[in-house]
Write an enzyme that holds these catalytic residues in place. Structure first.
Site, PDB file in Angstrom:
ATOM      1  CE  LYS A  35      44.653  42.379  43.947  1.00 51.34           C
ATOM      2  NZ  LYS A  35      44.673  41.474  45.108  1.00 51.34           N
ATOM      3  CE1 TYR A 247      33.651  32.316  12.622  1.00 50.84           C
ATOM      4  CE2 TYR A 247      33.847  33.826  14.472  1.00 50.84           C
ATOM      5  CZ  TYR A 247      34.217  33.436  13.191  1.00 50.84           C
ATOM      6  OH  TYR A 247      35.146  34.156  12.492  1.00 50.84           O
TER       7      TYR A 247
HETATM    8  C1  LIG Z   1      43.597  41.783  45.928  1.00 43.74           C
HETATM    9  C2  LIG Z   1      43.717  41.848  47.402  1.00 43.74           C
HETATM   10  C3  LIG Z   1      42.872  42.678  48.169  1.00 43.74           C
HETATM   11  C4  LIG Z   1      41.679  43.383  47.571  1.00 43.74           C
HETATM   12  O1  LIG Z   1      40.659  42.438  47.391  1.00 43.74           O
HETATM   13  P1  LIG Z   1      39.185  42.796  46.855  1.00 43.74           P
HETATM   14  O2  LIG Z   1      38.436  41.536  47.006  1.00 43.74           O
HETATM   15  O3  LIG Z   1      39.350  43.224  45.447  1.00 43.74           O
HETATM   16  O4  LIG Z   1      38.670  43.899  47.710  1.00 43.74           O
HETATM   17  C5  LIG Z   1      43.128  42.806  49.522  1.00 43.74           C
HETATM   18  N1  LIG Z   1      44.149  42.132  50.107  1.00 43.74           N
HETATM   19  C6  LIG Z   1      44.951  41.299  49.419  1.00 43.74           C
HETATM   20  C7  LIG Z   1      46.031  40.574  50.125  1.00 43.74           C
HETATM   21  C8  LIG Z   1      44.754  41.123  48.057  1.00 43.74           C
HETATM   22  O5  LIG Z   1      45.535  40.275  47.377  1.00 43.74           O
END
Ligand SMILES: *Cc1c(COP(=O)(O)O)cnc(C)c1O
Length: 351
Positions: A35, A247
């Site tokens: 994702k 800054y």
């Molecule tokens: C994002 C997500 C994962 C992966 O999680 P990580 O901590 O990046 O390994 C797995 N399951 C669900 C439901 C998620 O939303």
């Protein structure tokens, strides 16, 4: 060569990380969570490399991400859409062969009346984010069975805290759920969940962050950097004790210092929270960030790397030396945010 900040994505390391997690749970299928454009590293190239290595299940958050991934990967692999479908989207799921992750009674009702497609069921075992409440098993189990889910899943709230009692409690709750679907594969573990022991593996593991080089793996498990983020030195100069940097003049030099100004800033995703805290590496030599991070620029102390500090030399901000999770901690955040925050201006190179 371009002066742009650059993310070199190490596809072979990402594949090696996937294999390392696969080795932790030999009885389970190892999927890949890609994702948010593969946590910023490019869902297309990352998924293609993992598919070549044998990965056949992928997770994204949105329909649009799934449609793009289907185009990239072709018809073979299973693509799960975690955030669930709206009624209007359902026919697109079926046409593209995407698997809907149903996580509410509304989802379930709509899917039951939709054109036939594949669905997974997501249960909430204590996180109160997405998921059907386990109590639906008392009221709606036959209807859920009728959907012929291809996966039942839940998500851990505290997997990064090994000793947190939430982990055992969620696992116990999930055991009851998976027992209600004896013929359906079950999945609970994200990356950190993979480190909690065999009992958390079930039939399918869902690592994301660890594939890209994040998490704090247990001793004996090697997770390699998924990317190197580097940027070019634009100028090198001497400054005197007592002078200020950046800054707000938040840093005062404690001694005469050789400074370098580097072409990367918060517009590239170098988090402002890392002011006076991040460490850059020039040929493996630590060069602390001094002062605030600007939109396009940051100033580092190159006193210990003077012979290497020249305009055009590239400085590492994430990678083999500047470890993702260490750097994130210095900025007061997590590897997740540092990776997914890298902006479009950062040139992506695949190696
Ligand atoms: C994002 C997500 C994962 C992966 O999680 P990580 O901590 O990046 O390994 C797995 N399951 C669900 C439901 C998620 O939303």
């Amino acid at each position: 060569m371009s002066q742009l900040p650059r993310a070199t994505i190490h596809l072979s390391n990402i594949v090696a990380n996937w294999r390392a997690l696969d080795g932790l749970h030999p009885g389970a299928t190892t999927s890949a969570v890609v994702k948010a454009d593969g946590y910023g590293l490019g869902a297309g190239p990352v998924s293609r490399a993992l598919m070549r290595a044998g990965c056949s299940s992928f997770f994204v958050a949105y329909l649009e991400e799934g449609l793009a991934l289907r185009k990239t990967l072709g018809l073979g692999p299973r693509i799960f859409i975690l955030n669930g479908p709206t009624r209007k989207e359902m026919s697109a799921y079926v046409t593209a062969g995407l698997t809907a992750v149903l996580s509410s009674p509304d989802h379930v009702k709509a899917w039951a009346n939709a054109p036939k497609g594949t669905a997974a069921l997501h249960f909430d075992t204590g996180m109160n984010r997405l998921g059907l409440k386990p109590s639906v098993l008392q009221t709606a189990l036959p209807a859920l069975h009728k959907l012929q889910p291809v996966l039942v899943m839940s998500h851990l709230a505290c997997a990064d805290e090994k000793a947190n009692p939430m982990n055992a409690a969620q696992r116990k709750a999930f055991d009851d759920i998976s027992a209600a679907f004896p013929d359906t594969p079950a999945s609970l573990a994200n990356s950190d969940g993979c480190y909690l022991g065999k009992a958390f593996g079930y039939d399918l593991i869902r690592p994301g962050l660890a594939l890209y080089g994040g998490t704090h793996p247990p001793k004996g498990l090697r997770i390699n950097a998924g990317l190197t983020l580097d940027a070019a030195i634009l100028s090198v100069f001497d400054a005197e004790m007592g002078e200020k940097v950046g800054y707000g003049a938040t840093h005062t030099l404690a001694q005469d210092t050789v400074l370098a100004t580097v072409g990367i800033g918060y517009a590239d995703g170098l988090l402002r929270g890392g002011a006076n805290a991040l460490i850059a590496y020039l040929d493996g030599i630590a060069c602390p960030v001094l002062g605030r991070i600007s939109m396009d620029l940051v100033t580092i102390d190159v006193s210990k790397a003077q012979d290497k500090a020249k305009a055009g030399a590239r400085v590492e901000f994430i990678g083999e030396h500047a470890k993702l999770e260490d750097q994130a901690a210095r900025a007061g955040t997590l590897g997740y945010e540092l990776l997914t925050g890298l902006s479009n201006r950062v040139e992506r190179v695949y190696a």
